[in-house]
Design a protein around this motif. Sequence first.
Motif, PDB file in Angstrom:
ATOM      1  N   ARG A 170     -18.444 -30.708  22.908  1.00 34.24           N
ATOM      2  CA  ARG A 170     -18.068 -30.279  24.263  1.00 34.24           C
ATOM      3  C   ARG A 170     -16.793 -29.445  24.248  1.00 34.24           C
ATOM      4  O   ARG A 170     -16.693 -28.429  24.937  1.00 34.24           O
ATOM      5  CB  ARG A 170     -17.893 -31.499  25.179  1.00 34.24           C
ATOM      6  N   SER A 171     -15.801 -29.878  23.462  1.00 35.91           N
ATOM      7  CA  SER A 171     -14.557 -29.107  23.403  1.00 35.91           C
ATOM      8  C   SER A 171     -14.788 -27.765  22.704  1.00 35.91           C
ATOM      9  O   SER A 171     -14.213 -26.737  23.097  1.00 35.91           O
ATOM     10  CB  SER A 171     -13.467 -29.910  22.684  1.00 35.91           C
ATOM     11  N   SER A 172     -15.641 -27.748  21.684  1.00 39.58           N
ATOM     12  CA  SER A 172     -15.952 -26.490  20.996  1.00 39.58           C
ATOM     13  C   SER A 172     -16.692 -25.537  21.925  1.00 39.58           C
ATOM     14  O   SER A 172     -16.460 -24.323  21.909  1.00 39.58           O
ATOM     15  CB  SER A 172     -16.790 -26.762  19.745  1.00 39.58           C
ATOM     16  N   LEU A 173     -17.595 -26.088  22.750  1.00 39.98           N
ATOM     17  CA  LEU A 173     -18.332 -25.264  23.700  1.00 39.98           C
ATOM     18  C   LEU A 173     -17.375 -24.531  24.630  1.00 39.98           C
ATOM     19  O   LEU A 173     -17.548 -23.335  24.900  1.00 39.98           O
ATOM     20  CB  LEU A 173     -19.292 -26.135  24.512  1.00 39.98           C
TER      21      LEU A 173
ATOM     22  N   LEU B 231     -25.574 -19.797  26.070  1.00 41.90           N
ATOM     23  CA  LEU B 231     -24.824 -18.591  26.423  1.00 41.90           C
ATOM     24  C   LEU B 231     -25.762 -17.423  26.728  1.00 41.90           C
ATOM     25  O   LEU B 231     -25.419 -16.541  27.517  1.00 41.90           O
ATOM     26  CB  LEU B 231     -23.854 -18.234  25.295  1.00 41.90           C
ATOM     27  N   GLY B 232     -26.954 -17.419  26.109  1.00 42.99           N
ATOM     28  CA  GLY B 232     -27.962 -16.434  26.489  1.00 42.99           C
ATOM     29  C   GLY B 232     -28.379 -16.614  27.936  1.00 42.99           C
ATOM     30  O   GLY B 232     -28.546 -15.632  28.677  1.00 42.99           O
ATOM     31  N   VAL B 233     -28.536 -17.863  28.366  1.00 41.56           N
ATOM     32  CA  VAL B 233     -28.862 -18.139  29.770  1.00 41.56           C
ATOM     33  C   VAL B 233     -27.723 -17.677  30.678  1.00 41.56           C
ATOM     34  O   VAL B 233     -27.955 -17.068  31.729  1.00 41.56           O
ATOM     35  CB  VAL B 233     -29.139 -19.643  29.982  1.00 41.56           C
TER      36      VAL B 233
ATOM     37  N   GLU C 281     -19.777 -15.231  15.861  1.00 40.63           N
ATOM     38  CA  GLU C 281     -18.624 -15.561  15.013  1.00 40.63           C
ATOM     39  C   GLU C 281     -17.862 -16.757  15.581  1.00 40.63           C
ATOM     40  O   GLU C 281     -17.513 -17.697  14.854  1.00 40.63           O
ATOM     41  CB  GLU C 281     -17.678 -14.361  14.928  1.00 40.63           C
ATOM     42  N   SER C 282     -17.601 -16.707  16.886  1.00 43.31           N
ATOM     43  CA  SER C 282     -16.866 -17.799  17.525  1.00 43.31           C
ATOM     44  C   SER C 282     -17.630 -19.111  17.413  1.00 43.31           C
ATOM     45  O   SER C 282     -17.040 -20.167  17.170  1.00 43.31           O
ATOM     46  CB  SER C 282     -16.629 -17.453  19.002  1.00 43.31           C
ATOM     47  N   ALA C 283     -18.961 -19.048  17.550  1.00 46.88           N
ATOM     48  CA  ALA C 283     -19.781 -20.260  17.488  1.00 46.88           C
ATOM     49  C   ALA C 283     -19.780 -20.871  16.092  1.00 46.88           C
ATOM     50  O   ALA C 283     -19.699 -22.096  15.943  1.00 46.88           O
ATOM     51  CB  ALA C 283     -21.201 -19.950  17.937  1.00 46.88           C
ATOM     52  N   VAL C 284     -19.865 -20.043  15.057  1.00 47.51           N
ATOM     53  CA  VAL C 284     -19.912 -20.606  13.699  1.00 47.51           C
ATOM     54  C   VAL C 284     -18.523 -21.068  13.236  1.00 47.51           C
ATOM     55  O   VAL C 284     -18.411 -21.927  12.353  1.00 47.51           O
ATOM     56  CB  VAL C 284     -20.518 -19.616  12.685  1.00 47.51           C
ATOM     57  N   GLU C 285     -17.473 -20.515  13.807  1.00 46.90           N
ATOM     58  CA  GLU C 285     -16.118 -20.961  13.467  1.00 46.90           C
ATOM     59  C   GLU C 285     -15.812 -22.338  14.062  1.00 46.90           C
ATOM     60  O   GLU C 285     -14.981 -23.073  13.539  1.00 46.90           O
ATOM     61  CB  GLU C 285     -15.091 -19.956  13.991  1.00 46.90           C
ATOM     62  N   ALA C 286     -16.484 -22.673  15.156  1.00 46.63           N
ATOM     63  CA  ALA C 286     -16.211 -23.932  15.857  1.00 46.63           C
ATOM     64  C   ALA C 286     -16.802 -25.125  15.100  1.00 46.63           C
ATOM     65  O   ALA C 286     -17.636 -24.968  14.209  1.00 46.63           O
ATOM     66  CB  ALA C 286     -16.786 -23.865  17.268  1.00 46.63           C
ATOM     67  N   LYS C 287     -16.338 -26.312  15.474  1.00 42.83           N
ATOM     68  CA  LYS C 287     -16.848 -27.542  14.858  1.00 42.83           C
ATOM     69  C   LYS C 287     -17.806 -28.224  15.832  1.00 42.83           C
ATOM     70  O   LYS C 287     -17.517 -28.343  17.020  1.00 42.83           O
ATOM     71  CB  LYS C 287     -15.694 -28.489  14.526  1.00 42.83           C
ATOM     72  N   TRP C 288     -18.964 -28.664  15.288  1.00 43.47           N
ATOM     73  CA  TRP C 288     -20.005 -29.258  16.111  1.00 43.47           C
ATOM     74  C   TRP C 288     -20.322 -30.667  15.644  1.00 43.47           C
ATOM     75  O   TRP C 288     -20.274 -30.971  14.451  1.00 43.47           O
ATOM     76  CB  TRP C 288     -21.270 -28.386  16.064  1.00 43.47           C
TER      77      TRP C 288
ATOM     78  N   GLU D 142     -17.227 -20.520  24.934  1.00 43.12           N
ATOM     79  CA  GLU D 142     -17.481 -19.898  26.234  1.00 43.12           C
ATOM     80  C   GLU D 142     -16.330 -18.982  26.634  1.00 43.12           C
ATOM     81  O   GLU D 142     -16.543 -17.910  27.209  1.00 43.12           O
ATOM     82  CB  GLU D 142     -17.690 -20.976  27.303  1.00 43.12           C
ATOM     83  N   GLU D 143     -15.106 -19.398  26.310  1.00 46.58           N
ATOM     84  CA  GLU D 143     -13.942 -18.554  26.630  1.00 46.58           C
ATOM     85  C   GLU D 143     -14.016 -17.230  25.871  1.00 46.58           C
ATOM     86  O   GLU D 143     -13.773 -16.158  26.435  1.00 46.58           O
ATOM     87  CB  GLU D 143     -12.655 -19.301  26.304  1.00 46.58           C
ATOM     88  N   ARG D 144     -14.371 -17.293  24.597  1.00 45.60           N
ATOM     89  CA  ARG D 144     -14.520 -16.058  23.808  1.00 45.60           C
ATOM     90  C   ARG D 144     -15.668 -15.214  24.343  1.00 45.60           C
ATOM     91  O   ARG D 144     -15.545 -13.989  24.464  1.00 45.60           O
ATOM     92  CB  ARG D 144     -14.776 -16.441  22.342  1.00 45.60           C
ATOM     93  N   PHE D 145     -16.756 -15.859  24.676  1.00 48.85           N
ATOM     94  CA  PHE D 145     -17.908 -15.161  25.242  1.00 48.85           C
ATOM     95  C   PHE D 145     -17.525 -14.432  26.533  1.00 48.85           C
ATOM     96  O   PHE D 145     -17.866 -13.268  26.729  1.00 48.85           O
ATOM     97  CB  PHE D 145     -19.031 -16.166  25.512  1.00 48.85           C
ATOM     98  N   ASN D 146     -16.810 -15.110  27.422  1.00 40.43           N
ATOM     99  CA  ASN D 146     -16.398 -14.489  28.688  1.00 40.43           C
ATOM    100  C   ASN D 146     -15.524 -13.271  28.455  1.00 40.43           C
ATOM    101  O   ASN D 146     -15.537 -12.320  29.241  1.00 40.43           O
ATOM    102  CB  ASN D 146     -15.661 -15.506  29.559  1.00 40.43           C
ATOM    103  N   GLY D 147     -14.769 -13.295  27.353  1.00 39.85           N
ATOM    104  CA  GLY D 147     -13.885 -12.171  27.060  1.00 39.85           C
ATOM    105  C   GLY D 147     -14.608 -10.926  26.579  1.00 39.85           C
ATOM    106  O   GLY D 147     -14.086  -9.817  26.709  1.00 39.85           O
ATOM    107  N   VAL D 148     -15.811 -11.100  26.005  1.00 44.14           N
ATOM    108  CA  VAL D 148     -16.524  -9.943  25.448  1.00 44.14           C
ATOM    109  C   VAL D 148     -17.740  -9.542  26.276  1.00 44.14           C
ATOM    110  O   VAL D 148     -18.247  -8.422  26.144  1.00 44.14           O
ATOM    111  CB  VAL D 148     -16.980 -10.210  23.993  1.00 44.14           C
ATOM    112  N   ALA D 149     -18.204 -10.431  27.153  1.00 44.96           N
ATOM    113  CA  ALA D 149     -19.452 -10.160  27.877  1.00 44.96           C
ATOM    114  C   ALA D 149     -19.287  -9.110  28.960  1.00 44.96           C
ATOM    115  O   ALA D 149     -20.255  -8.415  29.313  1.00 44.96           O
ATOM    116  CB  ALA D 149     -19.990 -11.455  28.486  1.00 44.96           C
ATOM    117  N   GLY D 150     -18.072  -8.991  29.501  1.00 39.44           N
ATOM    118  CA  GLY D 150     -17.860  -8.083  30.623  1.00 39.44           C
ATOM    119  C   GLY D 150     -18.239  -6.643  30.343  1.00 39.44           C
ATOM    120  O   GLY D 150     -18.727  -5.934  31.229  1.00 39.44           O
ATOM    121  N   ALA D 151     -18.019  -6.194  29.101  1.00 42.05           N
ATOM    122  CA  ALA D 151     -18.293  -4.798  28.762  1.00 42.05           C
ATOM    123  C   ALA D 151     -19.686  -4.615  28.154  1.00 42.05           C
ATOM    124  O   ALA D 151     -20.043  -3.514  27.744  1.00 42.05           O
ATOM    125  CB  ALA D 151     -17.234  -4.285  27.790  1.00 42.05           C
TER     126      ALA D 151
END
Length: 269
Positions: free
Chosen positions: A6-9, A100-102, A80-87, A13-22
């Motif tokens: 949950r914390s990794s998600l 994140l695709g949804v 990259e952000s997803a594989v760097e995180a711990k699950w 998501e924060e990284r995703f929000n930073g790149v999805a806008g463009a």
Amino acid sequence: MRGLSRSSLAEVEERFNGVAGAADLGTLADELFAVADLFGREHGLRRSLSDPSVAPEQKAQAARVLFEGKVSPAAVATVESAVEAKWSRAADLPDVLERLGVVAACAEAESQNRLDDVEDELFRFGRIVAASSDLRRALTSPSLPADAKRALLAELLGDKVAPSTLRLLVQLVTHPRGRSLDSGLEEFGGLVSEQRQRLVAVVRSAIPLSEEHKQRLAAWLRASFGRDVHLNVEVDPRVLGGFSIRIGDEIIDTTITGRIEEVRRRLAG
């Protein structure tokens, strides 16, 4: 997801929000679905890229080698952000990328002012499938190729639904990932609603509710739960008087049938 995931998600998501806008959001959704499906199929790859004993930068470099030039920069950065995180478990990695695709598909719908349409269309499609055993068999048959299922959905729905709705349904039908179609529709519907920070209430009534009744019911539920509530109304002639409401695991039953069942339970006890 468990605590670690949950914390990794939240971080991903924060990284995703930073790149999805463009990004082209529809394309980004398709790319994240494709990567999630790849990780879902390739168990060895999924394990190596979610292995907590491997340095995060090493896993990110492996992801860049695999996907750079094949998907958009926004998709590469998200992976990259997803594989760097711990699950907590390796299976959480593809789950997060599909989620994140949804979210990307929802952002696409929101940019077109059609997010409400997507919610309603997913729910209505679930009712259509429930009423047609032939359609359900075709869409869930393991012997029918994914391309044939995709073509069937395009023929049935085409321009009758929002592009994001069709995108989500294609993902569910062609890559169920162990889910039933019903549970997949419920899961995606919940994620769509979450983007609006609303609860979803499934209302069963013997007759259609008027717009005035819907507004009053939504206002009552908003006051009760402290959040906006999206109503999915299902007309069911078996309901005798009143209506029932399901929000997550909570059920509010004012039907005569529900009261009879409650009396029976008490008598049996």
